[in-house]
Design a protein around this motif. Structure first.
Motif, PDB file in Angstrom:
ATOM      1  N   THR A 162       0.853  -1.190   0.000  1.00 43.77           N
ATOM      2  CA  THR A 162       0.000   0.000   0.000  1.00 43.77           C
ATOM      3  C   THR A 162       0.888   1.239   0.000  1.00 43.77           C
ATOM      4  OG1 THR A 162      -1.937   1.015   1.025  1.00 43.77           O
ATOM      5  CG2 THR A 162      -0.231   0.224   2.523  1.00 43.77           C
ATOM      6  N   ASP A 174      -6.401   6.106   5.614  1.00 43.49           N
ATOM      7  CA  ASP A 174      -5.441   5.122   5.084  1.00 43.49           C
ATOM      8  C   ASP A 174      -5.229   4.008   6.101  1.00 43.49           C
ATOM      9  OD1 ASP A 174      -5.040   6.663   2.801  1.00 43.49           O
ATOM     10  OD2 ASP A 174      -3.247   7.644   3.575  1.00 43.49           O
ATOM     11  N   ARG A 177      -8.190   1.666   6.512  1.00 43.08           N
ATOM     12  CA  ARG A 177      -8.257   0.712   5.386  1.00 43.08           C
ATOM     13  C   ARG A 177      -7.259  -0.418   5.581  1.00 43.08           C
ATOM     14  NH1 ARG A 177      -9.609   4.917   2.282  1.00 43.08           N
ATOM     15  NH2 ARG A 177      -7.469   5.633   2.210  1.00 43.08           N
ATOM     16  N   ARG A 180      -8.601  -2.930   7.856  1.00 47.68           N
ATOM     17  CA  ARG A 180      -9.646  -3.781   7.266  1.00 47.68           C
ATOM     18  C   ARG A 180      -9.071  -4.804   6.283  1.00 47.68           C
ATOM     19  NH1 ARG A 180     -12.338   1.238   6.858  1.00 47.68           N
ATOM     20  NH2 ARG A 180     -12.126   1.270   4.592  1.00 47.68           N
ATOM     21  N   VAL A 181      -7.976  -4.420   5.616  1.00 50.69           N
ATOM     22  CA  VAL A 181      -7.422  -5.318   4.585  1.00 50.69           C
ATOM     23  C   VAL A 181      -6.479  -6.359   5.208  1.00 50.69           C
ATOM     24  CG1 VAL A 181      -5.965  -5.383   2.504  1.00 50.69           C
ATOM     25  CG2 VAL A 181      -7.690  -3.602   2.753  1.00 50.69           C
ATOM     26  N   ARG A 212      -4.813   5.132  -1.886  1.00 52.77           N
ATOM     27  CA  ARG A 212      -5.656   6.278  -2.221  1.00 52.77           C
ATOM     28  C   ARG A 212      -4.759   7.431  -2.657  1.00 52.77           C
ATOM     29  NH1 ARG A 212      -7.699  10.821  -1.430  1.00 52.77           N
ATOM     30  NH2 ARG A 212      -5.738  11.299  -0.370  1.00 52.77           N
ATOM     31  N   MET A 245      -9.101   5.945  -5.299  1.00 50.81           N
ATOM     32  CA  MET A 245      -8.605   4.643  -4.849  1.00 50.81           C
ATOM     33  C   MET A 245      -8.048   3.885  -6.041  1.00 50.81           C
ATOM     34  SD  MET A 245      -8.041   2.647  -2.412  1.00 50.81           S
ATOM     35  CE  MET A 245      -8.883   3.617  -1.179  1.00 50.81           C
ATOM     36  N   SER A 258     -11.171  -5.107  -2.617  1.00 48.09           N
ATOM     37  CA  SER A 258     -12.173  -4.077  -2.848  1.00 48.09           C
ATOM     38  C   SER A 258     -13.267  -4.122  -1.772  1.00 48.09           C
ATOM     39  CB  SER A 258     -12.746  -4.312  -4.240  1.00 48.09           C
ATOM     40  OG  SER A 258     -13.686  -3.374  -4.540  1.00 48.09           O
ATOM     41  N   VAL A 261     -11.698  -2.713   1.429  1.00 55.02           N
ATOM     42  CA  VAL A 261     -11.424  -1.285   1.322  1.00 55.02           C
ATOM     43  C   VAL A 261     -12.694  -0.460   1.514  1.00 55.02           C
ATOM     44  CG1 VAL A 261     -10.934   0.463  -0.459  1.00 55.02           C
ATOM     45  CG2 VAL A 261      -9.288  -1.350  -0.016  1.00 55.02           C
ATOM     46  N   TYR A 262     -13.790  -0.925   0.938  1.00 53.86           N
ATOM     47  CA  TYR A 262     -15.032  -0.127   0.970  1.00 53.86           C
ATOM     48  C   TYR A 262     -16.007  -0.546   2.064  1.00 53.86           C
ATOM     49  CZ  TYR A 262     -13.554   2.128  -3.251  1.00 53.86           C
ATOM     50  OH  TYR A 262     -12.837   2.868  -4.151  1.00 53.86           O
TER      51      TYR A 262
END
Ligand code: IPD
Length: 263
Positions: A162, A174, A177, A180-181, A212, A245, A258, A261-262
């Motif tokens: 990233t 950032d 995210r 979460r990932v 991002r 993104m 994806s 991320v969302y």
């Protein structure tokens, strides 16, 4: 009619010459010439000199083409081709003596970055390792003479990369995210050169990448490498990579990143 292969030959030749200049200047010592929009948004004299070299070579070879570079004013062309250039991607690494940086040169048709944007040739050159990643539309992605294909992540977890945008106001997002990932990851890299992150996804050295705030010159050439290696790049509604993104990975992992991320 554009010939992607002809554009690629030009991009590769110029990227190699530009990379040699960047490597020489780095050997002579690099100073930060200016800080731009934020602390991490810097420019060195070498960025400017290398972009000037690339621009002059392109103008000499194809005077009707447009130009969009990180360090100089954009110019519209008349041929329908625009060159999208990051003379030194990974400038912070470059300025701090870290050898991970690249020259990124892409030829795109259509307005950068519109719905009709279409990278047709791209070269990402790592002068430190003398690695030339190249791709042309329909012609595959290559590292030198070796054809590239995105990897299949281990079920144990993916090697992901990233980056963090320049604007400190975006860092909380950032980091959220990343949190979460992370469950998808075996490990995570922040290597500092987006074009090489994308080239490494194409080469199967990384399984996936998300960031991002990229600019067109960060992802134009690397994005074509990913798609020509059988991967997917996108991230926004309509699936163009862009400022909001950028996600790149093989098709299955792309969906998983994806979703995280969302979420
Ligand atoms: C930067 C690098 C970095 C990424 C930034 C880019 P630059 O490009 O690619 O890895 O995180 O978003 O802007 O400024 O070194 O050309």
């Amino acid at each position: 009619m554009v010939d992607p292969h002809e554009l690629l030959t030009l991009a590769v030749d110029i990227a190699r010459e530009a990379g040699a200049l960047a490597r020489t200047r780095r050997g002579e010592g690099v100073a930060i010439a200016a800080t731009k929009s934020a602390l991490a948004d810097i420019v060195t004299d070498a960025d400017r000199e290398v972009e000037a070299l690339i621009r002059a070579r392109l103008a000499g070879a194809r005077p009707g083409d447009g130009f969009l570079g990180e360090e100089t004013d954009a110019e519209r062309g008349t041929s329908g081709v625009t060159w999208v250039v990051d003379p030194i991607d990974g400038t912070v690494n470059y300025a701090y003596g870290i050898a991970h940086y690249a020259v990124s040169i892409a030829a795109v048709t259509g307005e950068p970055v519109s719905a009709k944007w279409m990278p047709v040739a791209g070269a990402v050159y790592d002068p430190s390792l003398d690695e030339m990643f190249s791709a042309s539309l329909g012609g595959g992605a290559w590292l030198g003479e070796t054809r590239l294909a995105v990897g299949a992540p281990s079920p144990a977890g993916a090697l992901l990369a990233t980056g963090f945008g320049y604007d400190p106001a975006t860092h909380e997002g950032d980091l959220a995210r990343v949190r979460r990932v992370m469950p998808l990851a075996r490990d995570l890299r922040r290597a500092g050169a987006a074009s090489l992150d994308l080239a490494y996804v194409a080469a199967g050295r990384l399984d996936g990448y998300f960031e991002r705030g990229l600019h067109p010159w960060d992802h134009a050439a690397g994005g074509l490498l990913v798609t020509e290696a059988g991967g997917r790049i996108g991230g926004q509604p309509g699936d163009a990579p862009g400022r909001d993104m950028t996600i790149a990975a093989g098709p299955e992992l792309y969906e998983q990143i994806s979703e995280a991320v969302y979420r």
